[in-house]
Scaffold this motif. Structure first.
Motif, PDB file in Angstrom:
ATOM      1  N   ALA A   1       0.764  -1.274  -0.004  1.00 35.32           N
ATOM      2  CA  ALA A   1      -0.116   0.024   0.002  1.00 35.32           C
ATOM      3  C   ALA A   1       1.005   1.300   0.006  1.00 35.32           C
ATOM      4  O   ALA A   1       0.324   2.266  -0.719  1.00 35.32           O
ATOM      5  N   ARG A   2       2.039   1.044   0.843  1.00 37.55           N
ATOM      6  CA  ARG A   2       2.749   2.466   0.722  1.00 37.55           C
ATOM      7  C   ARG A   2       3.650   2.628  -0.421  1.00 37.55           C
ATOM      8  O   ARG A   2       3.933   3.732  -0.835  1.00 37.55           O
ATOM      9  N   ALA A   3       4.107   1.517  -0.958  1.00 40.52           N
ATOM     10  CA  ALA A   3       4.669   1.430  -2.122  1.00 40.52           C
ATOM     11  C   ALA A   3       3.848   2.319  -3.362  1.00 40.52           C
ATOM     12  O   ALA A   3       4.499   2.941  -4.242  1.00 40.52           O
ATOM     13  N   LEU A   4       2.443   1.954  -3.349  1.00 39.55           N
ATOM     14  CA  LEU A   4       1.642   2.477  -4.275  1.00 39.55           C
ATOM     15  C   LEU A   4       1.070   3.888  -3.678  1.00 39.55           C
ATOM     16  O   LEU A   4       0.033   4.255  -4.436  1.00 39.55           O
ATOM     17  N   VAL A   5       1.617   4.620  -2.921  1.00 44.36           N
ATOM     18  CA  VAL A   5       1.099   5.738  -2.338  1.00 44.36           C
ATOM     19  C   VAL A   5      -0.270   5.554  -2.132  1.00 44.36           C
ATOM     20  O   VAL A   5      -1.067   6.747  -2.374  1.00 44.36           O
ATOM     21  N   GLY A   6      -0.716   4.475  -1.357  1.00 46.96           N
ATOM     22  CA  GLY A   6      -2.161   4.297  -1.084  1.00 46.96           C
ATOM     23  C   GLY A   6      -3.253   4.461  -2.066  1.00 46.96           C
ATOM     24  O   GLY A   6      -4.601   4.540  -1.754  1.00 46.96           O
ATOM     25  N   ASN A   7      -2.793   3.785  -3.488  1.00 48.22           N
ATOM     26  CA  ASN A   7      -3.851   3.992  -4.364  1.00 48.22           C
ATOM     27  C   ASN A   7      -4.671   2.923  -4.457  1.00 48.22           C
ATOM     28  O   ASN A   7      -3.793   1.728  -4.643  1.00 48.22           O
ATOM     29  N   MET A   8      -5.582   2.782  -4.186  1.00 48.49           N
ATOM     30  CA  MET A   8      -6.446   1.462  -4.172  1.00 48.49           C
ATOM     31  C   MET A   8      -6.721   0.633  -5.416  1.00 48.49           C
ATOM     32  O   MET A   8      -6.405  -0.580  -5.629  1.00 48.49           O
ATOM     33  N   ARG A   9      -6.568   1.415  -6.642  1.00 53.41           N
ATOM     34  CA  ARG A   9      -6.737   0.692  -7.906  1.00 53.41           C
ATOM     35  C   ARG A   9      -5.458   0.155  -8.084  1.00 53.41           C
ATOM     36  O   ARG A   9      -5.433  -1.089  -8.514  1.00 53.41           O
TER      37      ARG A   9
ATOM     38  N   ASN B   1      10.762  -2.084   7.049  1.00 55.12           N
ATOM     39  CA  ASN B   1      10.396  -1.717   8.397  1.00 55.12           C
ATOM     40  C   ASN B   1      10.504   0.134   8.339  1.00 55.12           C
ATOM     41  O   ASN B   1       9.740   0.595   8.978  1.00 55.12           O
ATOM     42  N   ASP B   2      11.519   0.615   7.518  1.00 56.56           N
ATOM     43  CA  ASP B   2      11.841   2.011   7.430  1.00 56.56           C
ATOM     44  C   ASP B   2      10.483   2.578   7.048  1.00 56.56           C
ATOM     45  O   ASP B   2       9.906   3.612   7.203  1.00 56.56           O
ATOM     46  N   TRP B   3      10.268   1.989   5.742  1.00 57.31           N
ATOM     47  CA  TRP B   3       9.020   2.641   5.186  1.00 57.31           C
ATOM     48  C   TRP B   3       7.763   2.370   5.619  1.00 57.31           C
ATOM     49  O   TRP B   3       6.601   2.907   5.373  1.00 57.31           O
ATOM     50  N   ARG B   4       7.642   1.405   6.642  1.00 60.66           N
ATOM     51  CA  ARG B   4       6.400   1.024   7.305  1.00 60.66           C
ATOM     52  C   ARG B   4       6.094   2.106   8.379  1.00 60.66           C
ATOM     53  O   ARG B   4       5.121   2.425   9.110  1.00 60.66           O
TER      54      ARG B   4
END
Length: 500
Positions: free
Chosen positions: A247-255, A396-399
């Protein structure tokens, strides 16, 4: 013909847009966080509301959910209307108003028929007749009316937006509440519409908070129950870590999240290298094809695609070299507002497509001045990491709730050589003239039309995308070999091709 949802070979994982779900299957494949629920309540309440978000952020899903709930409770007369109607893109002024009144009238009549109501509603040809008709309808049904307008804004056609927002303001009254979805960066609201006084603006963007992590896990459990099984993941990778990083990798974009999850549907076991490979695939097969797909939709702004690409590459280059004492490069970039103002349209395009997402509207830079903080997609960032390999420390950093950000100050030479092109004098969208092969199955359109179906359409005289958008269902069903399922798919694809 066999309906898609009755076909045993049909895969619901292939549906990405909320508008494409039949209403009776919508609830089974959509889940909403507490933040989403608050938005749905505001869409049902009195008063004008604009919900703002990039492509695939969930705007349509929220509008449809609000419409369904109001309809089921039957205390409000709700009308959901997608403004994906070609004449609205090709007209302005009085002509736009006429088309708008007609399509809204048709939708109101359709809603009355669905509810088996004996209340009559006459088709309006102008704004005065529409206002009068809606007022009479509210009195006749004894309910407040809520009008939900989807796909109201289009990056490539800003001028008609001024007409729409004038209509939006004029129709709003004590008995009629207007709601609409818009994208980040809409600025041309018209001289009569005051964004600060004439509507409440709500950002749909899912921010980096723990509730959001829970939300995406719930989406995965509901739509991909097999992936939610603990035995599906390797010992070191948990469901929560998998979903959170994705989810974070995709900037929270649902599609984009749904599209990425599709890549794991047939895997018996998922490990960190599998997730790593998925992010790299999304960078090459999702993000960059988006640039190519959206370019011909931009009208006079089409030359800005190259500028947006240059800007993003420079942002990624700066971010990939900054670790700020962490184990990973920074995924957040703080950019001086003077730079963002100068390149406003390219930044709007990047944010709309999900390459970046605004996380803070204004924060102070150490070197002076203020500016917005953007998150960049981790897929493109991972491409710049040494070895293109994601470690557990990086995950872990990105989360984590990271507050530090790479800064690009006002006198930085990061964007040196990035020039804004001169805008051509065009009043149409290039996508309408693209050959029909533009929407064939491939990286730009993963669920596009097959060569066989394209041949049937081309042989019947449909040469370009504009021809297909303008065709009626009756025209298409008359083609030998084209059935209801193909018509729906072709319609969804052509709408995706033209609208933002």
């Amino acid at each position: 013909m066999v309906d898609a949802f009755q076909d045993e070979n049909f895969d619901p994982g292939l549906i990405l847009a909320a508008e494409e779900w039949p209403l009776d299957a919508f609830d089974a494949h959509h889940t909403f966080s507490s933040y989403d629920e608050s938005i749905i309540r505001k869409l049902s309440a009195h008063g004008p509301v604009l919900i703002r978000g990039g492509r695939g952020s969930g705007k349509s899903a929220l509008l449809i959910a609000a419409h369904k709930r109001m309809t089921e409770k039957n205390a409000i007369f709700s009308v959901y209307l997608s403004l994906r109607y070609l004449p609205l893109l090709q007209s302005d002024g009085e002509e736009y108003i006429k088309h708008f009144c007609q399509v809204l009238s048709d939708k109101v009549q359709s809603e009355l028929k669905i509810r088996q109501s004996d209340v009559a509603f006459e088709k309006a040809e102008n704004l005065t007749d529409l206002q009068r008709g809606l007022a009479k309808l509210s009195a006749a049904v004894g309910k407040r009316i809520v009008l939900l307008f989807d796909d109201a804004a289009h990056i490539g056609r800003e001028k008609p937006l001024e007409v729409f927002f004038d209509l939006f303001r004029t129709l709003s009254s004590n008995t009629i509440s207007c709601k609409a979805s818009i994208y980040p960066g809409v600025t041309k609201f018209g001289i009569r519409f005051d964004i600060f006084n004439d509507a409440t603006v709500i950002d749909v963007a899912r921010l980096d908070i723990s509730e959001v992590e829970i939300h995406f896990v719930e989406v995965l459990r509901q739509r991909y129950p097999r992936l939610a099984d603990r035995t599906t993941f390797s010992d070191r990778l948990t469901l929560e870590m998998f979903s959170s990083v994705l989810a974070r990798a995709l900037v929270g974009n649902m599609r984009a999240y749904i599209l990425a999850c599709n890549k794991f549907a047939d895997k018996d076991k998922i490990s960190v290298p599998d997730l790593n490979a998925c992010l790299l695939d999304m960078a090459s097969d999702y993000y960059w094809p988006l640039m190519e797909e959206v370019a011909p939709k931009l009208g006079q702004y089409e030359p800005f695609i190259e500028t947006a690409t240059d800007i993003f590459n420079k942002i990624i280059e700066v971010a990939s070299k900054s670790s700020s004492g962490r184990h990973s490069p920074s995924e957040r970039v703080l950019i001086h507002r003077a730079i963002v103002t100068k390149y406003a349209k390219p930044f709007e395009i990047l944010e709309y497509l999900g390459f970046i997402g605004k996380r803070d509207a204004s924060r102070a830079l150490k070197s002076g001045g203020r500016g917005p903080v953007y998150s960049v997609n981790l897929c493109s960032l991972l491409e710049q990491v040494s070895g293109k390999r994601m470690t557990f420390d990086m995950m872990n950093d990105w989360r984590s709730a990271r507050l530090d950000a790479t800064e690009i100050h006002v006198n930085s030479d990061v964007f040196e050589g990035v020039n804004l092109p001169n805008l051509p004098s065009v009043d149409t969208l290039g996508i309408l003239e693209k050959p029909l092969s533009w929407i064939q199955k491939g990286n730009m359109y993963p669920f596009g039309l097959t060569p066989g179906k394209l041949s049937l359409l081309v042989d019947s005289g449909y040469q370009n995308v504009g021809d297909l958008v303008a065709a009626s269902d009756a025209d298409l069903i008359a083609i030998d070999g084209i059935g209801d399922a193909t018509i729906k798919k072709a319609r969804d694809l052509s709408y995706q091709a033209v609208w933002m």
